[in-house]
Design an enzyme around this catalytic site. Structure first.
Site, PDB file in Angstrom:
ATOM      1  N   LYS A 136      -1.327   8.287   6.117  1.00 43.26           N
ATOM      2  CA  LYS A 136      -1.695   6.920   6.525  1.00 43.26           C
ATOM      3  C   LYS A 136      -1.140   5.968   6.102  1.00 43.26           C
ATOM      4  CE  LYS A 136      -5.323   4.958   5.521  1.00 43.26           C
ATOM      5  NZ  LYS A 136      -5.823   3.899   5.077  1.00 43.26           N
TER       6      LYS A 136
ATOM      7  N   LYS B  97       0.760  -1.033   0.052  1.00 42.84           N
ATOM      8  CA  LYS B  97      -0.186   0.074   0.085  1.00 42.84           C
ATOM      9  C   LYS B  97       0.847   1.232   0.211  1.00 42.84           C
ATOM     10  CE  LYS B  97      -3.774   2.243   0.349  1.00 42.84           C
ATOM     11  NZ  LYS B  97      -4.743   2.451  -0.753  1.00 42.84           N
TER      12      LYS B  97
END
Length: 122
Positions: free
Chosen positions: A122, A47
């Site tokens: 994040k 990610k």
């Protein structure tokens, strides 16, 4: 935001292979791509890499569109040319950061409801 709404997310999953099928069933409801990346933490690593490339791509498209506009090009024409040429990418074609190019994306809605820098962090 749009991919989540349309259940078109991609999930990069890290964890044991034995538990992955259960996670895949649940995540498959929210996204069309669920990929087991390996052990714990590998999903996050994938990610991070994806978000890094997306950020670079968005910056590139933003700067390209800005330069083209400053050089007198019509932004819709420039986007059309980019998307039929070697500059084509997801950021130029699907989520163009220049207002008025792609309907329904944040740039065409006064940048409301987009992927903010807090999500990137994040």
């Amino acid at each position: 935001v749009l991919a989540a709404r349309d259940a078109g997310l991609t999930f990069m999953v890290g964890g044991s292979e034995a538990r992955y099928p259960d996670a895949e069933k649940l995540l498959g409801v929210m996204g069309r791509n669920v990929v087991h990346c390996g052990g714990v933490g590998t999903g996050e690593a994938a990610k991070i890499c994806n978000n890094m490339l997306l950020g670079i791509s968005m910056i590139g498209v933003s700067e390209t569109m800005n330069l083209g506009i400053k050089l007198g090009l019509d932004p819709k024409l420039l986007a059309k040319i980019l998307n039929m040429s070697s500059g084509r990418c997801w950021s130029s074609e699907v989520y163009n950061p220049c207002p008025g190019i792609v309907e329904g994306v944040p740039s065409s809605r006064n940048y409301e409801g987009g992927f903010g820098s807090a999500l990137m962090l994040k």
